[in-house]
Enzyme design. Structure first.
Site, PDB file in Angstrom:
ATOM      1  N   GLU A 441      26.659  -7.283  19.444  1.00  0.00           N
ATOM      2  CA  GLU A 441      25.134  -7.024  18.950  1.00  0.00           C
ATOM      3  C   GLU A 441      24.686  -5.751  19.123  1.00  0.00           C
ATOM      4  O   GLU A 441      23.704  -5.434  19.542  1.00  0.00           O
ATOM      5  CB  GLU A 441      24.319  -8.271  19.838  1.00  0.00           C
ATOM      6  CG  GLU A 441      24.753  -9.833  19.498  1.00  0.00           C
ATOM      7  CD  GLU A 441      24.980 -10.038  18.002  1.00  0.00           C
ATOM      8  OE1 GLU A 441      24.469  -9.150  17.224  1.00  0.00           O
ATOM      9  OE2 GLU A 441      25.539 -10.994  17.687  1.00  0.00           O
ATOM     10  N   GLY A 442      25.450  -4.711  19.245  1.00  0.00           N
ATOM     11  CA  GLY A 442      25.222  -3.479  19.579  1.00  0.00           C
ATOM     12  C   GLY A 442      25.607  -2.795  20.696  1.00  0.00           C
ATOM     13  O   GLY A 442      25.194  -3.512  21.780  1.00  0.00           O
TER      14      GLY A 442
END
Length: 598
Positions: A441-442
């Site tokens: 998620e990043g």
């Protein structure tokens, strides 16, 4: 074997006393969330996590997921039954609009349940967690028909959801995606391409899987401005909601990975699969970011969750394990050694984890409430302020809670000595599971750059200035409280460090962007520390007030809060000075060497 007890009492302290959850009963869904109902909901959620999810965490990790010859995936023993129990309790649709089968309760309660379930069984919690994220994206950007078709089945747990972004050649840089979408002429598109690292991409838990897939429509602009979002069910869905044949969607393989073995991380192949546009053409990232932002808060919670469960087990071990004698003399003279708990360095380690966990839980709930305000308030100014804070704090939550959560899992493992390295004790699983939260998620370096490069200066720095003002006002309003004065002095000093770092970026980063890049990680953690310090100041104020009022049987807990707050201010918060020093050293030494000199 590991144990877990959901921190219901601490959570209710935060909801009822620190954040006064009832203040928000003017928002949709909050009026129903009375203190009695909230306590009952959290109690039932805790019971499910402790009695159903936690017992299959270690076995699920050992067994893992298996891809079968026909491309189907078998999840570990007990996972399907656990999902059915989770769905039957209404947990998947807890915060979803009742029109689509949800209960309409505050998102905040869902975030709390996410902590409990992630501590009990992180790999399991990802199956309903991704479904809830997909539901959120469809609810905001889907057509009425899409919402009617998919949301009720997903809310009831019959169908699940995923997000498909990453491809073999691109992760963070989504502008490079190659998956294509070709119009079929009937309003649908043929989706063709390969996605990797797709959590819960294939499984035997639900009868259908609703994939949200980023793809590029033929002729679309290059880069992120040409990306669209599509809803692609694994199996065809009939007009009556029935599940039909496979929709040319298949699992090519399961990734062999370090942790979360019980979650099926898949390579997904789309071979002309039929999909439908979600939201506007070429605006896919706008739609997907609804899911991404929820997912980032969810991953932040995973960092806290693994820190919490690892801590609980380390405390239990330190109380029981006999090893050495106390520096001040034998505490158990009738036994051959004293428990680990007598040693100051063991106490330092456990106190540092405890101080983080309790503040991080408050930080999560504070921002979850802001999410509810941003999505449910009818007051434009209130909604805007809440959205500002969420935009600023989302990368901090994700980056700081997962960085520190992993470090804490390692610290807790260290308490076991050699036993911590042995699988049967369970501590090494917490370390392995916690590690992924820093990446997906990043990745956390990207979160830091998002914070400094985009969020900090947005709208003229409105969000960070609001934070400065809020923390500064809290310090000023309580400066007459002698008991809080030492805590507030530490908080004010660290707030000064944060303001100095922010000013330094303003003066030194525009002309030389590498200064921002080199200092971004430290700034993210500096802002995180001040935020956690603010949470401790708020908790200490309430604990002090409750003690003055008689504590109602909670004196021991409230005194423990004050001691833990003091520990955080004395031992953790001073790190802001080091972060400031590193930020203001600039980027010269960081960028000086050529690649060949590394």
């Amino acid at each position: 074997m590991p144990v877990y007890k959901a921190p219901v009492e601490d959570t209710l302290f935060l909801l009822n006393d620190v954040f006064q959850f009832e203040r928000y009963n003017n928002l949709p869904g909050f009026a129903e969330a009375t203190p009695d109902l909230v306590e009952a909901v959290l109690g039932e959620g805790a019971k499910l996590c402790e009695e159903v999810l936690q017992p299959i965490n270690h076995s699920g990790d050992q067994e893992g997921c298996k891809r079968n010859a026909d491309g189907t995936v078998t999840t570990p023993k007990g996972f399907k039954q656990a999902y059915e129990a989770y769905a039957a309790g209404g947990w998947i649709g807890l915060a979803m609009d009742p029109e689509y089968g949800g209960q309409g309760l505050p998102y905040t309660l869902g975030a709390i349940m996410n902590e409990f379930s992630s501590s009990a069984n992180m790999a399991f919690s990802m199956y309903p967690g991704l479904t809830m994220g997909a539901m959120a994206a469809l609810y905001v950007h889907g057509t009425d028909e899409q919402k009617r078709t998919y949301l009720p089945k997903m809310a009831e747990g019959t169908w699940s959801g995923t997000m498909n972004l990453t491809e073999p050649h691109c992760g963070t840089d989504l502008g490079l995606i190659k998956t294509k979408a070709v119009p079929n002429g009937d309003g649908s598109y043929a989706i063709t391409g390969t996605k990797i690292f797709i959590s819960a991409g294939e499984q035997d838990i639900t009868e259908n899987i609703i994939h949200l897939v980023l793809a590029r429509i033929e002729g679309a602009p290059q880069g992120v401005k040409g990306i669209s979002l599509f809803v692609v069910p694994r199996n065809e869905v009939g007009a009556d909601g029935s599940v039909g044949a496979n929709n040319k969607v298949s699992c090519g393989s399961i990734e062999h990975k370090m942790g979360i073995h019980a979650n099926s991380t898949c390579v997904m192949n789309y071979d002309g699969a039929k999909g439908w546009l979600v939201g506007a053409e070429n605006k896919g990232l706008n739609a997907m970011f609804v899911m991404m932002n929820e997912a980032r808060l969810g991953v932040a919670i995973q960092g806290l969750a693994q820190s919490e469960v690892a801590y609980q087990n380390a405390v239990a071990y330190a109380k029981d394990r006999l090893q050495g004698r106390a520096l001040t003399g034998a505490k158990n003279p009738d036994k051959p050694a004293d428990p680990l708990f007598v040693h100051p360095d063991v106490r330092r380690t456990l106190m540092s984890i405890k101080a983080f966990n309790e503040a991080a839980r408050a930080f999560v709930i504070w921002n979850a409430i802001k999410s509810d305000i941003a999505h449910r308030s009818g007051d434009d100014a209130e909604r805007q302020a809440a959205d500002d804070q969420l935009g600023l704090m989302t990368p901090v939550l994700k980056g700081v809670l997962t960085d520190v959560g992993f470090d804490n899992a390692v610290k807790a493992q260290q308490m076991y000595g050699g036993h911590g390295y042995i699988a049967e004790w369970g501590m090494e699983q917490f370390v392995r599971d916690a590690r992924i939260a820093m990446i997906y998620e990043g990745a956390n370096g990207v979160q830091a750059m998002d914070l400094v490069g985009r969020k900090l200066g947005r709208d003229g720095g409105r969000a960070i200035m609001a934070f400065f003002n809020e923390v500064g006002a809290f310090v000023k309003d309580n400066e007459g409280d002698e008991a809080l004065k030492p805590l507030l002095a530490s908080l004010q000093l660290s707030l000064n460090h944060l303001q100095q770092a922010t000013m330094w970026f303003m003066q030194n980063a525009l002309a030389k962007p590498d200064n921002a890049g080199a200092g971004a990680h430290d700034y993210m953690h500096l802002l995180g520390l001040v935020s956690l310090g603010y949470m401790w100041a708020k908790m200490a104020k309430v604990a002090q007030e409750k003690l003055k009022a008689g504590a109602n049987g909670q004196a021991e807990r409230m005194n423990a809060k004050l001691v833990t707050a003091r520990f955080f201010m004395e031992r953790s918060l001073p790190e802001t000075a080091a972060h400031l020093a590193r930020i203001t050293s600039g980027s010269d030494a960081t960028m000086a060497l050529s690649a060949e000199q590394f």
